[in-house]
Design a protein around this motif. Sequence first.
Motif, PDB file in Angstrom:
ATOM      1  N   GLY A  69       0.818  -1.206   0.000  1.00  0.00           N
ATOM      2  CA  GLY A  69       0.000   0.000   0.000  1.00  0.00           C
ATOM      3  C   GLY A  69       0.852   1.256   0.000  1.00  0.00           C
ATOM      4  N   THR A  70       0.262   2.351   0.449  1.00  0.00           N
ATOM      5  CA  THR A  70       0.955   3.637   0.478  1.00  0.00           C
ATOM      6  C   THR A  70       2.255   3.527   1.265  1.00  0.00           C
ATOM      7  OG1 THR A  70      -1.130   4.799   0.335  1.00  0.00           O
ATOM      8  CG2 THR A  70       0.719   6.051   1.214  1.00  0.00           C
ATOM      9  N   GLY A  71       3.355   3.901   0.635  1.00  0.00           N
ATOM     10  CA  GLY A  71       4.654   3.887   1.309  1.00  0.00           C
ATOM     11  C   GLY A  71       5.389   2.565   1.169  1.00  0.00           C
ATOM     12  N   VAL A  72       4.734   1.539   0.620  1.00  0.00           N
ATOM     13  CA  VAL A  72       5.397   0.233   0.443  1.00  0.00           C
ATOM     14  C   VAL A  72       5.278  -0.142  -1.040  1.00  0.00           C
ATOM     15  CG1 VAL A  72       5.552  -2.164   1.237  1.00  0.00           C
ATOM     16  CG2 VAL A  72       4.653  -0.411   2.784  1.00  0.00           C
ATOM     17  N   TYR A  73       6.294   0.226  -1.812  1.00  0.00           N
ATOM     18  CA  TYR A  73       6.218   0.070  -3.269  1.00  0.00           C
ATOM     19  C   TYR A  73       7.101  -1.051  -3.800  1.00  0.00           C
ATOM     20  CZ  TYR A  73       3.967   4.465  -2.415  1.00  0.00           C
ATOM     21  OH  TYR A  73       3.136   5.421  -1.893  1.00  0.00           O
ATOM     22  N   THR A  74       7.946  -1.604  -2.931  1.00  0.00           N
ATOM     23  CA  THR A  74       8.783  -2.738  -3.353  1.00  0.00           C
ATOM     24  C   THR A  74       8.936  -3.670  -2.155  1.00  0.00           C
ATOM     25  OG1 THR A  74      10.803  -1.627  -2.638  1.00  0.00           O
ATOM     26  CG2 THR A  74      10.209  -1.385  -4.960  1.00  0.00           C
TER      27      THR A  74
END
Length: 248
Positions: free
Chosen positions: A11-16
């Motif tokens: 989600g928001t802030g966790v892209y990888t």
Amino acid sequence: MEHIALAVIGGTGVYTLAALDEVRSHEVQTAYGAPSGPVRVGLLNGQRVAFLARHGEGHSIPPHRINYRANLAALKQLGATRVLALNTVGGITDNFGPRVLACPDQLIDYTWGRISTLCEEDGSDVLHVDFGHPYTPSFRARVLAAAKATGVVMQDGGCYGATQGPRLETNAEIARMRRDGCDLVGMTGMPEAGLARELGLEYACLAIVANWAAGCGEAEEITMAEVLANVEAASAGLPTLVGELARG
Ligand code: HPA
């Protein structure tokens, strides 16, 4: 189709998921269209783990425009049977302050106007799936056990209220949600959980509390800087936890 031990939606802030090795990227097409971006499949502790950034890797898709059906269908097409949803949320009740990690066991859906079922198209089967326990109880138990095994402190239970967004809520909306029994508020928990059930996927939510919800803390204003800093701080143990979860 390769076996995928675990799929993670960030989600928001966790892209990888930086800990993945030997990553291969898949551009998947589904009957519902394209997912939010490439699905990255790699190895974690020798287990195959899939990762998809819900809002796109550049956070370009707002909550109400995410193709939730395509995201879940893409993961299923690649061979996933279990989906861990990471959801950045606001905290409403006392045990759910900023930087808390929680594994909710209930939800209330306040979203509207989203495609929320696989039965949208003419001619599709009409599904009335059981949803009394919206998160797969056995998989939730595994998430909590993995947290314990890796020393990650996690709140067991809580009610997630899914709002439409993309704006944050008014103080009165949050006061109503508190009266309804919500502990957490986020914009992406639904229709994702319901669709996962319709698709026959095991599904659990790992909520990352980024801020006190409107009117719950001291802050006059909720800022994205606060949200992102708290998500980063609270996420430190996640790769280890996900690695443990992928094991079994
Ligand atoms: N409300 C809704 N969604 C959110 C919040 C919030 O306060 N914080 C992070 N996602």
